[in-house]
Design a protein around this motif. Structure first.
Motif, PDB file in Angstrom:
ATOM      1  N   LEU A  59       0.673  -1.218   0.040  1.00 19.97           N
ATOM      2  CA  LEU A  59      -0.159   0.137   0.252  1.00 19.97           C
ATOM      3  C   LEU A  59       1.113   0.961   0.048  1.00 19.97           C
ATOM      4  O   LEU A  59       0.809   2.130  -0.287  1.00 19.97           O
ATOM      5  CB  LEU A  59      -0.694  -0.171   1.349  1.00 19.97           C
ATOM      6  N   LEU A  60       1.788   0.856   1.199  1.00 21.40           N
ATOM      7  CA  LEU A  60       2.819   2.222   0.527  1.00 21.40           C
ATOM      8  C   LEU A  60       3.443   2.730  -0.238  1.00 21.40           C
ATOM      9  O   LEU A  60       3.135   3.487  -1.233  1.00 21.40           O
ATOM     10  CB  LEU A  60       3.921   2.052   2.122  1.00 21.40           C
ATOM     11  N   LEU A  62       1.703   1.452  -3.613  1.00 24.17           N
ATOM     12  CA  LEU A  62       1.232   2.296  -4.561  1.00 24.17           C
ATOM     13  C   LEU A  62       1.056   3.693  -3.858  1.00 24.17           C
ATOM     14  O   LEU A  62       1.407   4.239  -5.292  1.00 24.17           O
ATOM     15  CB  LEU A  62       0.327   1.200  -3.635  1.00 24.17           C
ATOM     16  N   ARG A  63       1.262   4.069  -2.989  1.00 23.20           N
ATOM     17  CA  ARG A  63       0.763   5.497  -2.942  1.00 23.20           C
ATOM     18  C   ARG A  63       1.946   6.074  -3.181  1.00 23.20           C
ATOM     19  O   ARG A  63       1.688   7.084  -3.384  1.00 23.20           O
ATOM     20  CB  ARG A  63       0.456   5.428  -1.181  1.00 23.20           C
ATOM     21  N   ASP A  64       2.957   5.907  -3.601  1.00 22.82           N
ATOM     22  CA  ASP A  64       4.090   6.344  -4.123  1.00 22.82           C
ATOM     23  C   ASP A  64       4.562   5.678  -5.736  1.00 22.82           C
ATOM     24  O   ASP A  64       5.553   6.345  -6.348  1.00 22.82           O
ATOM     25  CB  ASP A  64       5.568   5.725  -3.207  1.00 22.82           C
ATOM     26  N   THR A  65       3.282   5.430  -6.096  1.00 21.99           N
ATOM     27  CA  THR A  65       3.627   4.871  -7.795  1.00 21.99           C
ATOM     28  C   THR A  65       2.348   5.724  -8.549  1.00 21.99           C
ATOM     29  O   THR A  65       1.345   5.460  -8.126  1.00 21.99           O
ATOM     30  CB  THR A  65       3.578   3.458  -7.522  1.00 21.99           C
ATOM     31  N   SER A  66       2.607   6.509  -9.380  1.00 19.15           N
ATOM     32  CA  SER A  66       2.325   7.224 -10.109  1.00 19.15           C
ATOM     33  C   SER A  66       2.197   6.235 -11.700  1.00 19.15           C
ATOM     34  O   SER A  66       2.397   5.190 -11.363  1.00 19.15           O
ATOM     35  CB  SER A  66       2.035   8.757 -10.710  1.00 19.15           C
ATOM     36  N   GLU A 110      -7.598   1.074  -2.935  1.00 20.44           N
ATOM     37  CA  GLU A 110      -6.341   2.476  -3.715  1.00 20.44           C
ATOM     38  C   GLU A 110      -6.655   2.264  -5.212  1.00 20.44           C
ATOM     39  O   GLU A 110      -6.963   3.444  -6.102  1.00 20.44           O
ATOM     40  CB  GLU A 110      -5.960   2.160  -3.501  1.00 20.44           C
ATOM     41  N   ARG A 114      -8.426   5.017  -7.923  1.00 24.56           N
ATOM     42  CA  ARG A 114      -7.989   5.354  -9.438  1.00 24.56           C
ATOM     43  C   ARG A 114      -9.306   5.111 -10.145  1.00 24.56           C
ATOM     44  O   ARG A 114      -9.197   5.314 -11.176  1.00 24.56           O
ATOM     45  CB  ARG A 114      -6.168   5.101  -9.626  1.00 24.56           C
TER      46      ARG A 114
END
Ligand code: C5P
Length: 222
Positions: A59-60, A62-66, A110, A114
């Motif tokens: 999850l962390l 993913l939050r840092d992945t565009s 998440e 999106r």
């Protein structure tokens, strides 16, 4: 004419993306490949050494992945933090790991957020496993594509050979059957036909025939 949402679900290698791209092209809609999003995160996890069984870490990450899906003349380009990963996310390592990444509820939450944002306003063809059941439950058109494992493996095999990739038909059958099992047996948003989806068995149909059938359904509802 109103711009509707079209959900196309089904098991691995059922021809979803090929057909979805055709439909999107005919309607001048946006095509959204949700499998590519899970593959993109899986690729990043493998590249960064993040454990695919560690939900919080994923999850962390993913939050840092565009993740950007961009139309191209050949279909779609996938960018992860700006890097073109269109081809690499189809490799064996990613393919074998992706169903483990995609089973985590927080990762799915998440991703679904999106995906809904991308579909806002309609005019989209979205393919995946849970689009008709979870991501876009109000989609005007829902299609569930299926085909026998043998037929799906054969198609993927020919696709690989045509692209000049190494390919082993028996291994493909195993990989596809295994991924179907993981995707249908997971707890969160498993692979299922939505009750209001139209099921099409593509085993003995050409891409054009499948696209034609879907266009008939679309034209009734547009
Ligand atoms: O469609 P594709 O085969 O590229 O999807 C790769 C994997 O991503 C699937 O096997 C599944 O584990 C996951 N996926 C998912 N939900 C979606 C789309 C893909 O869980 N909507």
């Amino acid at each position: 004419k109103r711009r509707i949402s079209i959900a196309i679900d089904g098991p691995a290698a059922a021809g979803k993306s090929t057909v979805a791209k055709q439909i999107a092209k005919r309607l001048s809609y946006v095509y959204i490949d949700t499998g590519a999003m899970y593959r993109a995160l899986t690729y990043r996890a493998l590249a960064c050494g993040v454990d695919i069984h560690d939900e919080q870490a994923l999850l962390l990450l993913l939050r840092d992945t565009s993740i950007e899906l961009k139309p191209s003349p050949h279909g779609q380009i996938v960018l992860v933090n700006g890097e073109d990963v269109t081809d690499i996310i189809r490799n064996e390592a990613v393919t074998n790991a992706v169903s483990f990444v995609a089973k985590h509820p927080l990762v799915r939450e998440e991703m679904v957020a999106r995906q809904r944002a991308l579909a806002e306003g309609g005019g989209v063809v979205m393919d995946g496993r849970d689009i008709g059941t979870h991501v876009l439950p109000n989609a005007e058109v829902k299609i569930f594509l299926k085909a026998s494992v043998d037929e799906r493996a054969r198609r993927r095999h020919e696709e690989n050979l045509a692209r000049g990739f190494p390919s082993d038909l028996e291994k493909l059958k195993e990989e596809i059957a295994r991924r179907d099992r993981l995707d249908s047996e997971r707890e969160t948003a498993p692979l299922r036909k939505a009750p209001d989806a139209v099921e099409i068995d593509t085993t003995s149909l050409s891409v054009e025939e499948v696209a034609e059938r879907i266009m008939e359904i679309v034209n009734e509802r547009i």
